[in-house]
Motif scaffolding. Structure first.
Motif, PDB file in Angstrom:
ATOM      1  N   ALA A  81      -2.744  -7.045 100.002  1.00  0.00           N
ATOM      2  CA  ALA A  81      -3.684  -7.836 100.800  1.00  0.00           C
ATOM      3  C   ALA A  81      -4.839  -8.329  99.934  1.00  0.00           C
ATOM      4  O   ALA A  81      -5.267  -9.485 100.036  1.00  0.00           O
ATOM      5  CB  ALA A  81      -4.205  -7.012 101.973  1.00  0.00           C
ATOM      6  N   LEU A  86      -3.453 -11.065  97.386  1.00  0.00           N
ATOM      7  CA  LEU A  86      -3.144 -12.371  97.958  1.00  0.00           C
ATOM      8  C   LEU A  86      -4.386 -13.246  98.077  1.00  0.00           C
ATOM      9  O   LEU A  86      -4.280 -14.477  98.136  1.00  0.00           O
ATOM     10  CB  LEU A  86      -2.491 -12.206  99.332  1.00  0.00           C
ATOM     11  CG  LEU A  86      -1.015 -11.798  99.317  1.00  0.00           C
ATOM     12  CD1 LEU A  86      -0.541 -11.444 100.729  1.00  0.00           C
ATOM     13  CD2 LEU A  86      -0.145 -12.892  98.726  1.00  0.00           C
ATOM     14  N   SER A  87      -5.555 -12.622  98.097  1.00  0.00           N
ATOM     15  CA  SER A  87      -6.793 -13.409  98.184  1.00  0.00           C
ATOM     16  C   SER A  87      -6.987 -14.289  96.956  1.00  0.00           C
ATOM     17  O   SER A  87      -7.722 -15.281  97.010  1.00  0.00           O
ATOM     18  CB  SER A  87      -8.004 -12.486  98.365  1.00  0.00           C
ATOM     19  OG  SER A  87      -8.215 -11.684  97.207  1.00  0.00           O
ATOM     20  N   LEU A 114      -4.543 -17.455  98.145  1.00  0.00           N
ATOM     21  CA  LEU A 114      -4.710 -18.108  99.442  1.00  0.00           C
ATOM     22  C   LEU A 114      -6.130 -18.638  99.605  1.00  0.00           C
ATOM     23  O   LEU A 114      -7.068 -18.131  98.981  1.00  0.00           O
ATOM     24  CB  LEU A 114      -4.431 -17.104 100.567  1.00  0.00           C
ATOM     25  CG  LEU A 114      -2.979 -16.703 100.804  1.00  0.00           C
ATOM     26  CD1 LEU A 114      -2.916 -15.534 101.777  1.00  0.00           C
ATOM     27  CD2 LEU A 114      -2.167 -17.876 101.333  1.00  0.00           C
ATOM     28  N   LEU A 123      -8.199 -17.842 105.115  1.00  0.00           N
ATOM     29  CA  LEU A 123      -7.074 -17.056 105.635  1.00  0.00           C
ATOM     30  C   LEU A 123      -7.327 -15.590 105.306  1.00  0.00           C
ATOM     31  O   LEU A 123      -6.740 -15.013 104.403  1.00  0.00           O
ATOM     32  CB  LEU A 123      -5.755 -17.554 105.053  1.00  0.00           C
ATOM     33  CG  LEU A 123      -5.345 -18.966 105.504  1.00  0.00           C
ATOM     34  CD1 LEU A 123      -4.109 -19.441 104.739  1.00  0.00           C
ATOM     35  CD2 LEU A 123      -5.085 -19.011 107.013  1.00  0.00           C
ATOM     36  N   HIS A 173      -6.999 -12.761 107.134  1.00  0.00           N
ATOM     37  CA  HIS A 173      -6.306 -11.650 107.797  1.00  0.00           C
ATOM     38  C   HIS A 173      -4.802 -11.749 107.531  1.00  0.00           C
ATOM     39  O   HIS A 173      -4.177 -12.779 107.768  1.00  0.00           O
ATOM     40  CB  HIS A 173      -6.606 -11.655 109.291  1.00  0.00           C
ATOM     41  CG  HIS A 173      -8.065 -11.495 109.590  1.00  0.00           C
ATOM     42  ND1 HIS A 173      -8.699 -10.262 109.634  1.00  0.00           N
ATOM     43  CD2 HIS A 173      -9.030 -12.427 109.809  1.00  0.00           C
ATOM     44  CE1 HIS A 173      -9.978 -10.433 109.881  1.00  0.00           C
ATOM     45  NE2 HIS A 173     -10.209 -11.738 109.995  1.00  0.00           N
ATOM     46  N   ILE A 174      -4.238 -10.646 107.065  1.00  0.00           N
ATOM     47  CA  ILE A 174      -2.849 -10.579 106.608  1.00  0.00           C
ATOM     48  C   ILE A 174      -2.047  -9.693 107.548  1.00  0.00           C
ATOM     49  O   ILE A 174      -2.367  -8.516 107.732  1.00  0.00           O
ATOM     50  CB  ILE A 174      -2.773  -9.999 105.174  1.00  0.00           C
ATOM     51  CG1 ILE A 174      -3.573 -10.849 104.199  1.00  0.00           C
ATOM     52  CG2 ILE A 174      -1.320  -9.844 104.728  1.00  0.00           C
ATOM     53  CD1 ILE A 174      -3.077 -12.263 104.060  1.00  0.00           C
ATOM     54  N   VAL A 200       4.686 -12.343 105.209  1.00  0.00           N
ATOM     55  CA  VAL A 200       3.281 -12.272 105.589  1.00  0.00           C
ATOM     56  C   VAL A 200       2.951 -13.474 106.462  1.00  0.00           C
ATOM     57  O   VAL A 200       3.393 -14.590 106.193  1.00  0.00           O
ATOM     58  CB  VAL A 200       2.366 -12.269 104.338  1.00  0.00           C
ATOM     59  CG1 VAL A 200       0.960 -12.757 104.674  1.00  0.00           C
ATOM     60  CG2 VAL A 200       2.289 -10.880 103.728  1.00  0.00           C
ATOM     61  N   THR A 201       2.192 -13.231 107.504  1.00  0.00           N
ATOM     62  CA  THR A 201       1.575 -14.289 108.283  1.00  0.00           C
ATOM     63  C   THR A 201       0.074 -14.137 108.102  1.00  0.00           C
ATOM     64  O   THR A 201      -0.501 -13.115 108.496  1.00  0.00           O
ATOM     65  CB  THR A 201       1.953 -14.198 109.771  1.00  0.00           C
ATOM     66  OG1 THR A 201       3.378 -14.190 109.896  1.00  0.00           O
ATOM     67  CG2 THR A 201       1.391 -15.380 110.540  1.00  0.00           C
ATOM     68  N   ALA A 202      -0.547 -15.123 107.462  1.00  0.00           N
ATOM     69  CA  ALA A 202      -1.980 -15.083 107.175  1.00  0.00           C
ATOM     70  C   ALA A 202      -2.720 -15.941 108.190  1.00  0.00           C
ATOM     71  O   ALA A 202      -2.300 -17.069 108.479  1.00  0.00           O
ATOM     72  CB  ALA A 202      -2.249 -15.580 105.759  1.00  0.00           C
ATOM     73  N   LYS A 233      -6.636 -17.226 110.092  1.00  0.00           N
ATOM     74  CA  LYS A 233      -8.087 -17.346 110.019  1.00  0.00           C
ATOM     75  C   LYS A 233      -8.764 -16.320 110.914  1.00  0.00           C
ATOM     76  O   LYS A 233      -8.146 -15.748 111.822  1.00  0.00           O
ATOM     77  CB  LYS A 233      -8.513 -18.762 110.426  1.00  0.00           C
ATOM     78  CG  LYS A 233      -8.203 -19.823 109.376  1.00  0.00           C
ATOM     79  CD  LYS A 233      -8.763 -21.183 109.780  1.00  0.00           C
ATOM     80  CE  LYS A 233      -8.568 -22.205 108.666  1.00  0.00           C
ATOM     81  NZ  LYS A 233      -9.066 -23.544 109.041  1.00  0.00           N
ATOM     82  N   TYR A 274      -7.872 -13.717 114.501  1.00  0.00           N
ATOM     83  CA  TYR A 274      -8.018 -12.258 114.542  1.00  0.00           C
ATOM     84  C   TYR A 274      -9.041 -11.833 115.598  1.00  0.00           C
ATOM     85  O   TYR A 274      -8.794 -10.906 116.385  1.00  0.00           O
ATOM     86  CB  TYR A 274      -8.430 -11.761 113.160  1.00  0.00           C
ATOM     87  CG  TYR A 274      -8.743 -10.291 113.079  1.00  0.00           C
ATOM     88  CD1 TYR A 274      -7.723  -9.347 113.004  1.00  0.00           C
ATOM     89  CD2 TYR A 274     -10.064  -9.839 113.071  1.00  0.00           C
ATOM     90  CE1 TYR A 274      -8.010  -7.991 112.925  1.00  0.00           C
ATOM     91  CE2 TYR A 274     -10.364  -8.489 112.983  1.00  0.00           C
ATOM     92  CZ  TYR A 274      -9.338  -7.567 112.921  1.00  0.00           C
ATOM     93  OH  TYR A 274      -9.617  -6.235 112.847  1.00  0.00           O
TER      94      TYR A 274
END
Length: 426
Positions: A84, A87-88, A91, A95, A97-98, A272-274, A276, A280
């Motif tokens: 997580a 991935l920042s 991405l 985005l 929240h993973i 993964v579904t990321a 905004k 969340y």
């Protein structure tokens, strides 16, 4: 009685041979007798760095000896946290929240449920999903519902929900597509919840390509009318279109982004579904009834997460972009050769993906495309020449792993030219 294997997208009634692969390395597959087969479609679009990349294999071996599986509902582990955070680097910061799952189709199901949950928890009865003509998002019920309807899902039509469909933005008709999208978005009686698209190129729909400018305008229309924009980057992500994610080329930050396939370098399933923060936050509450109700047994499997972390390391430490650029340049050179062929049409390229049609009188539409009589003949021809290519009907496409050598690429190009000549007039 022994059990028989039922292979996907295979009509066993045709009695076509099913070769057995014993091992793989780089861009090559090997049968037990040592026969080499060049993997020119990344084993169904998943392999990015090549088969059995030592860094990824080592990470899997190390992790499997420490922690193989743990429930992810209310528990966590270090490989998932590392992924997580990692991935920042790839991405957009928005985005934030993973959500983990285990396949591209599942990642899309998650995205659709997130979008509908977002509006439900806000007290807004938005339920309509907008899709693009010829699209494909997977083979589970929700994913099929937002994909093109045709021979491959007509038996399941009673299970599929209704969607609003915008036309594919064909060259010269892009404005009509944008106008159609805007008309859907400004419908105050039935405002849509979200638009889901494959950015820049529609994979299973025939490798149909549209421009970053159109992608940007679609996202802008959605933003103007407060419609969620979902980017299905399951196939396009991790370098296929020339950038890590296709949305980068349009300077688009989707509300929700789906990724899978190349996330682990194509070695082991993980998705993964990321999303905004607003997505969340709409599910964040002291009321347990507002939680996001989705999971699978292997959500964020530690071994798969370790493989994905190794993939991120390869992107940081190896010349991946240089390899991608090399394939792009090679395809362009080959395209110049293909332009001389009289029996091909629609020659096009998007990053490392090259596609064209061998003229056979088949229609453009997906249902016709998949039923082209030329498709099985092409598949057999490439198989007999030890090349793994799986045409979409009469659409031939290349999508090799980034490690492929120029020699292997040239071999693939030569076999493709031979196939074009062989099937001239079919």
């Amino acid at each position: 009685m022994s059990l028989n294997i039922w292979h996907p997208f295979t009509q066993h009634g045709l009695g076509e041979p099913i070769p057995e692969i014993a091992r793989a390395e780089g861009a090559a597959l090997y049968q037990a007798d040592g026969t080499k087969i060049i993997d020119a479609i990344s084993s169904w679009w998943v392999q990015t760095h090549g088969h059995c990349h030592p860094t990824i294999i080592a990470a899997i071996q190390e992790q499997s000896a420490k922690l193989d599986q743990i429930i992810f509902a209310g528990w966590t582990h270090e490989p998932a946290r590392e992924l997580a955070e990692g991935l920042s680097d790839f991405l957009p910061k928005s985005l934030a929240h993973i959500f983990f799952s285990d396949s591209g189709s599942t990642a899309v199901e998650v995205a659709l449920k997130m979008a509908l949950g977002y509006w439900h928890n806000r007290g807004d009865a938005r339920q309509k999903i907008l899709v693009m003509e010829h699209s494909y998002h997977g083979d589970t019920i929700g994913a099929m519902s937002v994909g093109a309807r045709g021979v491959f899902n007509q038996a399941y039509a009673p299970l599929l929900f209704d969607v609003g469909t915008i036309a594919f933005p064909e060259a010269g008709a892009e404005q009509a597509t944008l106008d159609q999208l805007e008309a859907f978005c400004r419908d105050s009686d039935s405002p849509p919840a979200a638009l889901i698209v494959e950015p820049l190129i529609l994979g299973a729909g025939g490798m149909k390509i549209y421009s970053p400018a159109i992608l940007a305008q679609m996202a802008s229309i959605c933003r103007a009318y407060d419609v969620l924009f979902i980017a299905d980057e399951v196939m396009t992500g991790w370098g296929r279109t020339g950038s890590v994610f296709a949305c980068e080329q349009a300077d688009v930050e989707p509300d929700i982004l789906c990724m899978a396939k190349g996330l682990t370098g194509g070695v082991i399933p993980l998705a993964v579904t990321a999303a905004k923060d607003a997505i969340y936050q709409s599910h964040l509450s002291e009321d347990r009834a507002r939680m996001f109700f989705h999971s699978s047994s292997f959500t964020a499997n530690p071994i798969a997460c370790a493989a994905a972390n190794a993939n991120l390391g390869i992107w940081r430490e190896e010349p991946v972009q240089q390899r991608i650029n090399g394939i792009i340049a090679s395809h362009r050179e080959f395209s110049n050769e293909l332009k001389r062929k009289p029996n091909i049409s629609g020659l096009r390229q998007c990053g490392t993906i090259l596609a064209f049609e061998i003229d056979d009188g088949a229609g453009d539409y997906m249902s016709d495309l998949y039923m082209s009589d030329l498709g099985p003949l092409l598949l057999g021809f490439f198989r007999d020449h030890n090349i793994l290519l799986r045409p979409l009907g009469n659409t031939v496409y290349l999508m090799p792993p980034y490690c492929i050598s120029r020699g292997d690429l040239n071999t693939v190009y030569a076999v493709i030219e031979e196939a074009i000549d062989h099937f001239r007039g079919c």
